[in-house]
Write an enzyme that holds these catalytic residues in place. Structure first.
Site, PDB file in Angstrom:
ATOM      1  N   SER A  23       7.976  18.177  -7.924  1.00 46.20           N
ATOM      2  CA  SER A  23       6.779  18.939  -8.300  1.00 46.20           C
ATOM      3  C   SER A  23       6.924  20.443  -8.024  1.00 46.20           C
ATOM      4  CB  SER A  23       5.545  18.384  -7.591  1.00 46.20           C
ATOM      5  OG  SER A  23       5.273  17.099  -8.096  1.00 46.20           O
ATOM      6  N   THR A  68       1.657  12.068  -3.461  1.00 48.69           N
ATOM      7  CA  THR A  68       2.652  11.088  -3.895  1.00 48.69           C
ATOM      8  C   THR A  68       2.756   9.972  -2.859  1.00 48.69           C
ATOM      9  OG1 THR A  68       4.845  10.814  -4.855  1.00 48.69           O
ATOM     10  CG2 THR A  68       4.692  12.379  -3.030  1.00 48.69           C
ATOM     11  N   LYS A  72      -1.266   7.510  -2.270  1.00 47.29           N
ATOM     12  CA  LYS A  72      -2.149   7.604  -3.444  1.00 47.29           C
ATOM     13  C   LYS A  72      -3.405   6.741  -3.332  1.00 47.29           C
ATOM     14  CE  LYS A  72       1.356   8.803  -6.898  1.00 47.29           C
ATOM     15  NZ  LYS A  72       1.864   8.508  -8.243  1.00 47.29           N
ATOM     16  N   GLY A 137       4.766  -4.718 -14.810  1.00 45.53           N
ATOM     17  CA  GLY A 137       4.459  -4.136 -13.506  1.00 45.53           C
ATOM     18  C   GLY A 137       2.971  -4.255 -13.231  1.00 45.53           C
ATOM     19  N   GLY A 140       1.025   0.981  -8.900  1.00 50.15           N
ATOM     20  CA  GLY A 140       0.266   2.182  -9.244  1.00 50.15           C
ATOM     21  C   GLY A 140       0.557   2.705 -10.640  1.00 50.15           C
TER      22      GLY A 140
HETATM   23  P1  NAP Z   1       4.628   0.174  -6.851  1.00 48.02           P
HETATM   24  O1  NAP Z   1       3.163   0.426  -6.807  1.00 48.02           O
HETATM   25  O2  NAP Z   1       5.350  -0.093  -5.573  1.00 48.02           O
HETATM   26  O3  NAP Z   1       4.875  -1.111  -7.830  1.00 48.02           O
HETATM   27  C1  NAP Z   1       6.162  -1.644  -7.933  1.00 48.02           C
HETATM   28  C2  NAP Z   1       6.225  -2.632  -9.114  1.00 48.02           C
HETATM   29  O4  NAP Z   1       7.595  -3.031  -9.246  1.00 48.02           O
HETATM   30  C3  NAP Z   1       5.412  -3.897  -8.908  1.00 48.02           C
HETATM   31  O5  NAP Z   1       4.915  -4.348 -10.147  1.00 48.02           O
HETATM   32  C4  NAP Z   1       6.471  -4.865  -8.364  1.00 48.02           C
HETATM   33  O6  NAP Z   1       6.207  -6.225  -8.622  1.00 48.02           O
HETATM   34  C5  NAP Z   1       7.661  -4.452  -9.189  1.00 48.02           C
HETATM   35  N1  NAP Z   1       8.909  -4.884  -8.584  1.00 48.02           N
HETATM   36  C6  NAP Z   1       9.457  -4.463  -7.426  1.00 48.02           C
HETATM   37  N2  NAP Z   1      10.633  -5.103  -7.193  1.00 48.02           N
HETATM   38  C7  NAP Z   1      10.803  -5.971  -8.241  1.00 48.02           C
HETATM   39  C8  NAP Z   1      11.793  -6.915  -8.573  1.00 48.02           C
HETATM   40  N3  NAP Z   1      12.874  -7.095  -7.792  1.00 48.02           N
HETATM   41  N4  NAP Z   1      11.653  -7.627  -9.710  1.00 48.02           N
HETATM   42  C9  NAP Z   1      10.583  -7.450 -10.512  1.00 48.02           C
HETATM   43  N5  NAP Z   1       9.596  -6.567 -10.252  1.00 48.02           N
HETATM   44  C10 NAP Z   1       9.702  -5.832  -9.119  1.00 48.02           C
HETATM   45  O7  NAP Z   1       5.404   1.354  -7.559  1.00 48.02           O
HETATM   46  P2  NAP Z   1       4.840   2.386  -8.664  1.00 48.02           P
HETATM   47  O8  NAP Z   1       4.376   3.609  -7.998  1.00 48.02           O
HETATM   48  O9  NAP Z   1       3.933   1.647  -9.567  1.00 48.02           O
HETATM   49  O10 NAP Z   1       6.202   2.759  -9.417  1.00 48.02           O
HETATM   50  C11 NAP Z   1       6.760   1.853 -10.355  1.00 48.02           C
HETATM   51  C12 NAP Z   1       7.830   2.571 -11.174  1.00 48.02           C
HETATM   52  O11 NAP Z   1       7.238   3.622 -11.919  1.00 48.02           O
HETATM   53  C13 NAP Z   1       8.933   3.201 -10.330  1.00 48.02           C
HETATM   54  O12 NAP Z   1      10.165   2.984 -10.973  1.00 48.02           O
HETATM   55  C14 NAP Z   1       8.610   4.664 -10.331  1.00 48.02           C
HETATM   56  O13 NAP Z   1       9.766   5.473 -10.265  1.00 48.02           O
HETATM   57  C15 NAP Z   1       7.960   4.821 -11.701  1.00 48.02           C
HETATM   58  N6  NAP Z   1       7.045   5.958 -11.713  1.00 48.02           N
HETATM   59  C16 NAP Z   1       7.371   6.998 -12.516  1.00 48.02           C
HETATM   60  C17 NAP Z   1       6.558   8.102 -12.558  1.00 48.02           C
HETATM   61  C18 NAP Z   1       6.932   9.225 -13.464  1.00 48.02           C
HETATM   62  O14 NAP Z   1       6.342  10.325 -13.342  1.00 48.02           O
HETATM   63  N7  NAP Z   1       7.843   9.003 -14.382  1.00 48.02           N
HETATM   64  C19 NAP Z   1       5.380   8.165 -11.785  1.00 48.02           C
HETATM   65  C20 NAP Z   1       5.070   7.056 -10.973  1.00 48.02           C
HETATM   66  C21 NAP Z   1       5.926   5.969 -10.939  1.00 48.02           C
HETATM   67  P3  NAP Z   1       5.460  -7.155  -7.518  1.00 48.02           P
HETATM   68  O15 NAP Z   1       3.989  -6.909  -7.727  1.00 48.02           O
HETATM   69  O16 NAP Z   1       5.877  -8.516  -7.897  1.00 48.02           O
HETATM   70  O17 NAP Z   1       5.945  -6.718  -6.175  1.00 48.02           O
END
Ligand code: NAP
Length: 296
Positions: A23, A68, A72, A137, A140
Site C-alpha cells: 500500500s 490489513t 479486518k 472460498g 474475507g
Molecule cells: P482467509 O479469510 O484466511 O480465507 C482463506 C480461504 O482459503 C478460505 O476459504 C479457506 O477455506 C481457503 N483455504 C485455505 N487453505 C485451503 C486449502 N488447503 N484448500 C482449500 N481451501 C483452502 O483469507 P482471505 O483474506 O479471504 O484471502 C484469500 C485469498 O485472497 C488469498 O490468496 C489472498 O492473497 C487473496 N486476496 C487478494 C487481495 C488482492 O488485493 N488481490 C486482497 C485480499 C485477499 P476454509 O474455509 O476451508 O479454511
C-alpha cells in the site's frame, strides 16, 4: 509540483505483519503523480494493541488508515460507524477519521469487481446477467467479492469452499439481503455438476491456494466453457499455476494485482481528496516493488 500542506496529510496501513504491504508504494506513487503533500506509513499493530493504537493514530491527526490482516474483522468493534457494505461483508479495510470518530468501509469487493469489469471490457466482453459465476472460498476476500458481485449484477453465484459449513454460513449471511437469496447456492468443490462447469461465465479463486508456499488450486478448468474467465485474487505469484494453465488453453486469466490497485482508489480519495487512476505505470511500479525484498 507538490503543493505543501502544513502539516502533510497523514495516512497509513495497520497490520501484523506489515513489512510485506504494498500500500505505501501505491499511495506514495499517487501522491507524487497528483502533487499531494502526503505521507503514507506502514504501522505495525499487534492484535492486543488494536484499540489504543487506533485512538493514538487518530489523535496524531491522521486522515485515515487502511487495515490489513489480521485486523479486518476485529477492528469493527472499535469504530463509530461503518458503511452498509462493510457491515454486509463483515470486515473493514478502510477507516477515515473526522470529528465524529472512526468510520469503517470495505473497498476490497468494489476494487476486485472494478478490475474484473475493466479487463472484460478490454477483451470486448461483459458480465453475462444470465450465467453464474463460481467463487471458490469463504474467507474475507470471498465475502467481499460475493457481496459486490450480487450488488453489481443480476447474475447467479455458486459459492464453493473446502469447509462446506463456511460456504453455507456465507450464503446465509448474504441471504439476509433478500434480493440476493434466489441467486445464491453453496456447494462443496466436489459437488459441482457438469452443468455448473459448463454454464459458468467464470471462476474466481478467493482461497490461498496458488500463493507462494501453498499448494496450487486444482480445478477442472477443462470442463469450463471456452469463453469462461478465471480470476485469481492471488498476486504472489502474479501468475499462479492455475492462471498459467488457463492461459495455456487460450482462455482469459486475470491476476489479483488489479484488485490490490483498485481497492486503493477509494482509500486515496478519502485520505487525500483526489480520485486517482490505475494505469500501467502504477502496475509496473508495484511489480518492481513486489520483486524487491520487504523493508523490515
Ligand atoms: P482467509 O479469510 O484466511 O480465507 C482463506 C480461504 O482459503 C478460505 O476459504 C479457506 O477455506 C481457503 N483455504 C485455505 N487453505 C485451503 C486449502 N488447503 N484448500 C482449500 N481451501 C483452502 O483469507 P482471505 O483474506 O479471504 O484471502 C484469500 C485469498 O485472497 C488469498 O490468496 C489472498 O492473497 C487473496 N486476496 C487478494 C487481495 C488482492 O488485493 N488481490 C486482497 C485480499 C485477499 P476454509 O474455509 O476451508 O479454511
Amino acid at each position: 509540483m507538490i503543493a505543501p500542506t502544513d502539516p502533510p496529510i497523514q495516512a497509513g496501513v495497520i497490520g501484523d505483519p506489515i513489512a510485506h504491504s504494498l500500500s505505501p508504494q501505491i499511495h506514495t506513487y499517487w501522491c507524487r503523480k497528483y502533487g499531494i503533500d502526503g505521507e503514507y506509513q506502514r504501522i505495525h499493530v499487534r492484535p492486543h494493541e488494536l484499540e489504543y493504537r487506533l485512538i493514538a493514530i487518530r489523535d496524531q491527526g491522521f486522515a485515515g488508515i487502511n487495515v490489513t490482516l489480521p485486523h479486518k474483522v476485529a477492528i469493527r468493534q472499535f469504530l463509530n460507524s461503518e458503511t452498509d457494505r462493510a457491515r454486509a461483508i463483515g470486515a473493514v479495510n478502510l477507516i477515515t477519521f473526522n470529528e465524529t470518530g472512526a468510520h469503517g468501509d470495505n473497498s476490497d469487493g468494489i476494487g476486485a469487481f472494478t478490475h474484473l469489469k475493466s479487463v472484460l471490457q478490454e477483451n470486448d466482453r461483459q458480465i453475462a446477467e444470465d450465467r453464474p459465476v463460481i467463487i471458490y472460498g469463504a474467507g474475507g476476500a470471498a465475502r467481499a467479492m460475493s457481496y459486490q458481485w450480487l450488488i453489481s449484477t443480476r447474475a447467479p453465484l455458486i459459492l464453493i469452499n473446502r469447509t462446506r459449513k463456511r460456504a453455507n454460513e456465507l450464503v446465509s449471511r448474504l441471504s439476509e439481503i433478500s434480493d440476493f437469496r434466489p441467486r445464491l447456492t453453496a456447494r462443496a468443490p466436489d459437488e459441482l455438476s457438469p452443468a455448473d462447469y459448463a454454464n459458468a461465465q467464470g471462476l474466481i479463486n478467493a482461497t490461498v491456494l496458488g500463493m507462494h508456499g501453498e499448494t496450487p488450486l486444482r480445478f477442472q478448468i477443462g470442463n469450463l466453457a471456452p469463453d469462461a474467465f478465471v480470476y485469481d485474487l492471488v498476486y504472489t505469484p502474479l501468475e499462479t499455476p492455475l492462471l498459467a494453465a488457463v492461459r495455456a488453453r487460450g482462455q482469459l486469466g486475470i491476476d489479483g494485482l488489479g484488485m490490490l490497485l483498485h481497492q486503493a482508489v477509494p482509500a486515496f480519495d478519502a485520505f487525500f481528496g483526489v480520485r486517482p487512476m490505475v494505469d500501467e505505470d502504477l502496475r509496473a511500479h508495484v511489480i518492481a516493488a513486489l520483486n524487491r525484498p520487504p523493508q523490515l
